[in-house]
Design an enzyme around this catalytic site. Structure first.
Site, mmCIF file in Angstrom:
data_model
loop_
_atom_site.group_PDB
_atom_site.id
_atom_site.type_symbol
_atom_site.label_atom_id
_atom_site.label_comp_id
_atom_site.label_asym_id
_atom_site.label_seq_id
_atom_site.Cartn_x
_atom_site.Cartn_y
_atom_site.Cartn_z
ATOM 1 N N PRO A 69 -13.456 49.367 45.054
ATOM 2 C CA PRO A 69 -14.282 48.227 45.482
ATOM 3 C C PRO A 69 -13.693 46.901 44.988
ATOM 4 O O PRO A 69 -13.021 46.852 43.944
ATOM 5 C CB PRO A 69 -15.632 48.488 44.793
ATOM 6 C CG PRO A 69 -15.629 49.922 44.407
ATOM 7 C CD PRO A 69 -14.192 50.295 44.171
ATOM 8 N N ASP A 70 -13.999 45.855 45.764
ATOM 9 C CA ASP A 70 -13.560 44.494 45.416
ATOM 10 C C ASP A 70 -14.596 43.938 44.429
ATOM 11 O O ASP A 70 -15.457 43.149 44.797
ATOM 12 C CB ASP A 70 -13.517 43.686 46.733
ATOM 13 C CG ASP A 70 -13.141 42.232 46.535
ATOM 14 O OD1 ASP A 70 -12.570 41.891 45.490
ATOM 15 O OD2 ASP A 70 -13.436 41.438 47.454
ATOM 16 N N ALA A 71 -14.508 44.394 43.195
ATOM 17 C CA ALA A 71 -15.573 44.111 42.222
ATOM 18 C C ALA A 71 -14.982 43.815 40.843
ATOM 19 O O ALA A 71 -15.495 44.298 39.825
ATOM 20 C CB ALA A 71 -16.532 45.296 42.162
#
Ligand code: SPV
Ligand code: MG
Length: 287
Positions: A55-57
């Protein structure tokens, strides 16, 4: 000459009324964007994370994002704009980020006003903003940390993403421009361009404006230019296109048991050799 030289993002912006920027996650996708005519490439945190199936987290480290951006830049004759999320932490992280990205030849970075760790703008989850004053400090730190006047810092507000209104987005971006941001980025997840148009109408050219029309795809580039936008980022369409093509191709090979039907629809090995600049490399070792 195998090493690339490229203009800074600042000079590219000065040269073009509107800079068209394509998202990429590796050098090959960046080179294809350049080949299509784009004037700059966005090293996308979403794409770089997705290429690792993460995830882009704020999961990957600054170093991992830096490596991706630098590898893209090394293959291009156009500048990379590095998506640096929140600046990877606090003010000292921002300063370190600027030193490292500028040192690696990146001429523009973008920093957003969410709390670290951040979540991708379109994902469910916490989209809480850092307070305005704290983010202006990050911008000042970034500008203090750069060594060349060419270096370009884009301040991105996630005000609309977090549910705030255009008034609040304008107030934040005004503060960011005053703090020294070279441009502001206004992001929206609405399915129409209305919020962004309202922002542009009321912005009065205080600093160049960057947009990311992912959820409002029907805004033609000529109209984007007329609306006063300075750079438009097509942040993830390249990866989404590649995903469709890869999925379809693997399924076809598996279902057909051979690649006969696929061959006319896929790039040749020669095409890849050209993108690798095989001939130029072979000249290096020519007798
Ligand atoms: C990215 O491409 O990583 C971006 C744009 O920051 S978005 O995914 O819309 O947040
Ligand atoms: Mg991002």
């Amino acid at each position: 000459m195998l090493q690339r030289s490229y203009p800074s993002f600042r000079s590219t912006l000065e040269e073009h009324g509107l800079v068209r920027v394509a998202g990429a996650h590796h050098a090959l996708s960046g080179v294809l964007a350049q080949e299509a005519g784009f004037q700059a490439v966005w090293s996308s945190s979403f794409e770089v994370s997705a290429s690792r199936c993460l995830p882009d987290a704020s999961i990957l480290s600054m170093t991992e994002y830096l490596e991706a951006a630098a590898n893209i830049q090394k293959a291009l004759d156009i500048p990379v704009v590095a998506d640096c999320d929140t600046g990877y932490g606090g003010n000292y992280n921002v300063a370190h980020m600027v030193h490292e990205f500028e040192g690696a030849g990146i001429t523009a970075v973008c920093m957003e006003d969410k709390l670290f760790p951040k979540m991708n703008s379109f994902a469910a989850g916490d989209q809480t903003l850092l307070d305005t004053l704290a983010f202006t400090r990050k911008i000042e730190v970034a500008k203090n940390a750069q060594s060349s006047d060419e270096f370009f810092v884009i301040a991105r507000t996630e005000a609309l993403i977090s549910g705030q209104d255009v008034d609040q987005a304008i107030a934040r971006c005004k503060a960011y421009a005053l703090a020294g941001a070279d441009a502001v980025l206004i992001h929206s997840k609405k399915s129409t361009k209305d919020q962004v148009v309202e922002f542009l109408d009321r912005w009065d050219n205080r600093a160049p404006v960057v947009i990311v029309p992912t959820t409002y795809p029907d805004w033609h580039v000529d109209d984007i230019r007329k609306a006063g936008v300075s750079a438009v980022i097509y942040a993830n369409q390249g990866m989404r296109a590649a995903l469709t093509a890869l999925r379809e191709s693997y399924r076809t090979i598996y279902a057909d048991g051979d690649t006969t039907s696929l061959e006319p629809r896929i790039a040749s090995v020669r095409d890849i050799f050209d993108l690798q600049r095989m001939t130029d490399w072979q000249k290096l070792d020519a007798a």
